[in-house]
Design an enzyme around this catalytic site. Sequence first.
Site, PDB file in Angstrom:
ATOM      1  N   LYS A 108       6.208 -20.937  28.932  1.00  8.09           N
ATOM      2  CA  LYS A 108       4.938 -21.541  28.541  1.00  8.09           C
ATOM      3  C   LYS A 108       5.196 -22.521  27.404  1.00  8.09           C
ATOM      4  O   LYS A 108       5.689 -22.135  26.341  1.00  8.09           O
ATOM      5  CB  LYS A 108       3.929 -20.481  28.111  1.00  8.09           C
ATOM      6  CG  LYS A 108       2.564 -21.065  27.750  1.00  8.09           C
ATOM      7  CD  LYS A 108       1.586 -19.959  27.382  1.00  8.09           C
ATOM      8  CE  LYS A 108       0.222 -20.523  27.011  1.00  8.09           C
ATOM      9  NZ  LYS A 108      -0.734 -19.447  26.643  1.00  8.09           N
ATOM     10  N   LYS A 125       4.229 -22.887  32.933  1.00  8.55           N
ATOM     11  CA  LYS A 125       2.966 -23.509  32.518  1.00  8.55           C
ATOM     12  C   LYS A 125       3.252 -24.539  31.428  1.00  8.55           C
ATOM     13  O   LYS A 125       3.953 -24.205  30.460  1.00  8.55           O
ATOM     14  CB  LYS A 125       2.013 -22.419  31.995  1.00  8.55           C
ATOM     15  CG  LYS A 125       0.659 -22.931  31.542  1.00  8.55           C
ATOM     16  CD  LYS A 125      -0.194 -21.794  30.972  1.00  8.55           C
ATOM     17  CE  LYS A 125      -1.548 -22.329  30.502  1.00  8.55           C
ATOM     18  NZ  LYS A 125      -2.376 -21.278  29.885  1.00  8.55           N
TER      19      LYS A 125
END
Length: 322
Positions: A190, A245
């Site tokens: 992330k 992400k």
Amino acid sequence: MRRNRRTDWLRALVAENKLDASDLIWPVFVMEGDKVREPVPSMPGVDRLSIPALIDAVGHAGELGVPAVALFPVVPPALKSAAAEEAWNPDNLVNRAIRALKAQVPDVGVICDVALDPYTSHGHDGLIEDGEILNDVTLDVLVRQALAQAEAGVDVVAPSDMMDGRVGRIRQALDARGHDKVAILSYAAKYASAFYGPFRDAVGSKANLGAGDKRTYQMDPANGDEALRECALDVAEGADMLMVKPGMPYLDLVWRVKQAFSLPTFVYQVSGEYAMLMAAIERGWLDRDRVLVESLMGFKRAGADAVLTYTAIEVAERLKKG
């Protein structure tokens, strides 16, 4: 080469990748109150839903073949605090939503983030002392949050906080409390991305975060090898699935993670990606149907097993029509 591109049926026959509703996970914002729905201004077509509206919407998603939803709570400001106590309240908004969905729409999977940013008055994913995000103290709170979600009936917990060691601690706690069937989808790669802005508008954390950033715990967009080390740690700690992400700017990482670990690999087409597409579509610069499907097919081609996308319902409807 053009012989295999001549007709629709032939292109379909030789297509290397297929996109199906079963590849999609629908992220949904759930809110308190009697209003059925409330638009998110920076995400055209996306609404915050009350729990009754959520039940109806998720039922429709299931009818379309969408296998799971990811819930994100819009926490009232009065319930936010520096220590994020509301995060592990058994009767908080997201836990009530989990119980309602499992009672009314049991065949659709429910995924919930394990992170503190919706609940903190400062907008960070961890607890703070003297301006520093505390890793190990935050782990204790994340474990409480994950256990509360598991008790409510969640199918998958998704640690998105990027604290070190959280997957192992959560797995150990879940198993010790008899929740060994609850899976862990780790937001292992992330990034501290500029593409999250509309999401923070939607859940109401942008004002709390203010001019702050999350670069001391989320990943530097310059780094790729580091993402593989993050994934390796989470796999060793018991992650069942891995997440990359954001999505489109990180397709190389989707490919590398899938090749390196051969675990179910998910990717999140985040709010900023969605907002950009919608802004261009609204201006007539892009063909809506084609570009939404093409953007998701890119994730599949890069190796993703599933995509979290705010377009899940629209795309599933389009795929159902053929």
